[in-house]
Structures are given as C-alpha cells and as structure tokens.
Write a protein that holds these residues in place. Structure first.
Motif, PDB file in Angstrom:
ATOM      1  N   MET A  24       0.816  -1.212   0.000  1.00 34.42           N
ATOM      2  CA  MET A  24       0.000   0.000   0.000  1.00 34.42           C
ATOM      3  C   MET A  24       0.853   1.267   0.000  1.00 34.42           C
ATOM      4  SD  MET A  24      -3.203  -1.044   2.475  1.00 34.42           S
ATOM      5  CE  MET A  24      -2.237  -1.380   3.932  1.00 34.42           C
ATOM      6  N   ARG A  25       2.034   1.220   0.577  1.00 33.18           N
ATOM      7  CA  ARG A  25       2.855   2.427   0.699  1.00 33.18           C
ATOM      8  C   ARG A  25       3.803   2.653  -0.470  1.00 33.18           C
ATOM      9  NH1 ARG A  25       4.337   2.483   7.112  1.00 33.18           N
ATOM     10  NH2 ARG A  25       2.236   2.985   7.799  1.00 33.18           N
ATOM     11  N   SER A  26       3.910   1.703  -1.351  1.00 26.71           N
ATOM     12  CA  SER A  26       4.844   1.832  -2.465  1.00 26.71           C
ATOM     13  C   SER A  26       4.484   3.040  -3.321  1.00 26.71           C
ATOM     14  CB  SER A  26       4.804   0.561  -3.315  1.00 26.71           C
ATOM     15  OG  SER A  26       5.626   0.720  -4.444  1.00 26.71           O
ATOM     16  N   GLN A  27       5.490   3.826  -3.670  1.00 32.47           N
ATOM     17  CA  GLN A  27       5.287   4.999  -4.519  1.00 32.47           C
ATOM     18  C   GLN A  27       5.615   4.702  -5.986  1.00 32.47           C
ATOM     19  OE1 GLN A  27       3.930   7.861  -3.275  1.00 32.47           O
ATOM     20  NE2 GLN A  27       3.752   6.622  -1.426  1.00 32.47           N
ATOM     21  N   HIS A  28       6.057   3.493  -6.258  1.00 31.38           N
ATOM     22  CA  HIS A  28       6.418   3.084  -7.614  1.00 31.38           C
ATOM     23  C   HIS A  28       5.160   2.699  -8.395  1.00 31.38           C
ATOM     24  CE1 HIS A  28      10.229   2.545  -5.437  1.00 31.38           C
ATOM     25  NE2 HIS A  28      10.781   2.843  -6.593  1.00 31.38           N
ATOM     26  N   PRO A  29       5.306   2.469  -9.678  1.00 32.23           N
ATOM     27  CA  PRO A  29       4.162   1.967 -10.461  1.00 32.23           C
ATOM     28  C   PRO A  29       3.668   0.638  -9.869  1.00 32.23           C
ATOM     29  CG  PRO A  29       5.961   2.624 -11.918  1.00 32.23           C
ATOM     30  CD  PRO A  29       6.487   2.706 -10.517  1.00 32.23           C
ATOM     31  N   HIS A 164      -0.890 -10.945 -10.350  1.00 34.24           N
ATOM     32  CA  HIS A 164      -2.204 -10.375 -10.688  1.00 34.24           C
ATOM     33  C   HIS A 164      -2.948  -9.891  -9.441  1.00 34.24           C
ATOM     34  CE1 HIS A 164      -2.034 -11.032 -14.942  1.00 34.24           C
ATOM     35  NE2 HIS A 164      -1.610 -12.265 -14.727  1.00 34.24           N
ATOM     36  N   TRP A 165      -2.883 -10.652  -8.351  1.00 36.21           N
ATOM     37  CA  TRP A 165      -3.553 -10.234  -7.124  1.00 36.21           C
ATOM     38  C   TRP A 165      -2.960  -8.934  -6.605  1.00 36.21           C
ATOM     39  CZ3 TRP A 165      -1.446  -9.378  -2.314  1.00 36.21           C
ATOM     40  CH2 TRP A 165      -2.381  -9.024  -1.339  1.00 36.21           C
ATOM     41  N   SER A 166      -1.624  -8.854  -6.506  1.00 32.12           N
ATOM     42  CA  SER A 166      -1.012  -7.651  -5.940  1.00 32.12           C
ATOM     43  C   SER A 166      -1.187  -6.455  -6.861  1.00 32.12           C
ATOM     44  CB  SER A 166       0.460  -7.882  -5.609  1.00 32.12           C
ATOM     45  OG  SER A 166       1.180  -8.244  -6.756  1.00 32.12           O
ATOM     46  N   LEU A 167      -1.170  -6.669  -8.168  1.00 33.17           N
ATOM     47  CA  LEU A 167      -1.410  -5.567  -9.102  1.00 33.17           C
ATOM     48  C   LEU A 167      -2.805  -4.994  -8.880  1.00 33.17           C
ATOM     49  CD1 LEU A 167      -0.236  -3.988 -11.522  1.00 33.17           C
ATOM     50  CD2 LEU A 167      -1.347  -5.664 -13.006  1.00 33.17           C
ATOM     51  N   ARG A 168      -3.804  -5.867  -8.808  1.00 39.78           N
ATOM     52  CA  ARG A 168      -5.177  -5.391  -8.551  1.00 39.78           C
ATOM     53  C   ARG A 168      -5.292  -4.747  -7.175  1.00 39.78           C
ATOM     54  NH1 ARG A 168      -8.493 -10.487 -10.120  1.00 39.78           N
ATOM     55  NH2 ARG A 168      -9.568  -9.840  -8.246  1.00 39.78           N
ATOM     56  N   PHE A 169      -4.627  -5.323  -6.178  1.00 44.10           N
ATOM     57  CA  PHE A 169      -4.662  -4.785  -4.818  1.00 44.10           C
ATOM     58  C   PHE A 169      -4.100  -3.366  -4.776  1.00 44.10           C
ATOM     59  CE2 PHE A 169      -2.774  -4.054  -0.644  1.00 44.10           C
ATOM     60  CZ  PHE A 169      -3.824  -4.388   0.196  1.00 44.10           C
ATOM     61  N   VAL A 170      -2.931  -3.160  -5.381  1.00 45.25           N
ATOM     62  CA  VAL A 170      -2.293  -1.835  -5.369  1.00 45.25           C
ATOM     63  C   VAL A 170      -3.133  -0.829  -6.147  1.00 45.25           C
ATOM     64  CG1 VAL A 170      -0.276  -0.521  -6.136  1.00 45.25           C
ATOM     65  CG2 VAL A 170       0.029  -2.732  -5.010  1.00 45.25           C
ATOM     66  N   ILE A 171      -3.625  -1.204  -7.302  1.00 46.30           N
ATOM     67  CA  ILE A 171      -4.444  -0.283  -8.104  1.00 46.30           C
ATOM     68  C   ILE A 171      -5.714   0.092  -7.344  1.00 46.30           C
ATOM     69  CG2 ILE A 171      -5.851  -0.111 -10.202  1.00 46.30           C
ATOM     70  CD1 ILE A 171      -3.596  -1.721 -11.626  1.00 46.30           C
ATOM     71  N   ALA A 172      -6.389  -0.899  -6.764  1.00 43.72           N
ATOM     72  CA  ALA A 172      -7.618  -0.621  -6.001  1.00 43.72           C
ATOM     73  C   ALA A 172      -7.315   0.264  -4.798  1.00 43.72           C
ATOM     74  CB  ALA A 172      -8.265  -1.929  -5.547  1.00 43.72           C
ATOM     75  N   HIS A 173      -6.215  -0.006  -4.114  1.00 47.44           N
ATOM     76  CA  HIS A 173      -5.845   0.814  -2.954  1.00 47.44           C
ATOM     77  C   HIS A 173      -5.595   2.262  -3.379  1.00 47.44           C
ATOM     78  CE1 HIS A 173      -4.066   2.134   0.768  1.00 47.44           C
ATOM     79  NE2 HIS A 173      -3.021   2.551   0.094  1.00 47.44           N
TER      80      HIS A 173
END
Length: 189
Positions: A24-29, A164-173
C-alpha cells in the motif's frame, strides 16, 4: 478460545504489517510491487529453505542488469510465506507433484513418513545453520529431482497469481486513496 483468537490476531497483524502495508505504501508503479510479489512467491516455493531471501537478492541484482525492476523489499517479504511451519507441507506437495510428473506413481512416500524424516533432520539439537544444511542435503540427495521438478509448476502458478492479485490490490488501494482525498477536498470547499 481467547488465547487462540489473540494468536490469530497477532498472525494477521504480522501479515498485514509485513506484506500488505509495503504494497500500500509503495510509490512506484503498481507493476513494480506486483513483480516483487511474484518473485518472492516464486522463490518461496522452491526447496531452498534458509536462503530464499539471498536468492531473491541475486535475482534482483541480475534483474537490474537487464533493466527489470521489482521491489526487493516485497520480494524478500513474500518469501516468508514458506517458513518452518509451512515448509514441510510445501516440500511434500512439490515432492508428490514431481513424482507424478516423472511418472513415478507407485513411488510416492506418504506424508507421515515424509514428515518423520523431516522431523528427524531437525531433532538433532544442532544449530539452525546445520539444520538448514541438513534440510538442503535431504532436498537434494533424497528427494532432489522430484522436489525440483514438482516445485516448478507451483512456483509459476503462485508467481502469476501473486502478480495479478497484488497488481489489482495496489491499483484498487490507490483508487480508494484518490477517492478519499477527493471527498476531503470536496468537504473543505
């Protein structure tokens, strides 16, 4: 009952703190975090107990040479899903899968005998470094080919699912974060 509940609350808190908060805290893409999760999960399900984070570091260094970037912190953290508690079942799953893929249907050791052999390796009272080396020797000498062949489909599957899960998680967050900020700004006006 209360003690068990507190135990699971502590486990959930640790999972959230070590695995979800860095996402959640990542500032990267978002792909940067997703690749970190994928690499960590891929190495977590290999028969390399004790050195998975070092292998992740090596992967990160090689990846940088080829301009492939991922979160080293997330990759190292996601290797922790394979630990002293989950390691034996993961290794057995890899062993059984490998035996099937090699066509050795009649040579699959039962889980109980697999665990007995595993526990005997760790009941020696030796330092952890000796125990890790014993486990690696067992993985190479006793079950080596079957475990290595059997871990490959699981590593690939979990890496793809983790990506795929983490990509969707980060985008949704990030979308939720933008909506919250927009609501706050709307209330200020």
């Amino acid at each position: 009952m209360g003690q068990r509940r507190r135990y699971f609350q502590r486990i959930w808190r640790l999972i959230k703190l070590r695995l979800l908060v860095p996402l959640m805290r990542s500032q990267h893409p978002p792909e940067y975090a997703a690749w970190g999760t994928a690499v960590g999960l891929a190495w977590a399900f290999t028969p390399t107990p004790g050195i998975q984070m070092l292998v992740v570091l090596a992967t990160w260094l090689v990846g940088r040479a080829f301009h492939w970037h991922f979160s080293l912190v997330l990759a190292a953290a996601w290797t922790w899903v394979s630990n002293i508690f989950t390691g034996p079942p993961v290794l057995y799953l890899s062993y059984a899968t490998g035996q099937v893929l090699l066509g050795r249907w009649d040579d699959i050791t039962g889980y109980e005998s697999f665990i007995r052999l595993w526990e005997s390796a760790f009941s020696t009272g030796q330092p952890i470094s000796v125990q890790v080396m014993t486990a690696l020797k067992m993985a190479i000498r006793d079950w080596g080919l079957a475990i290595w062949i059997g871990c490959l489909p699981w590593c690939a599957l979990l890496a793809v699912l983790g990506y795929h899960w983490s990509l969707r998680f980060v985008i949704a967050h990030r979308h939720r974060k933008v909506r919250r900020l927009a609501r706050r700004l709307a209330h200020r006006e």
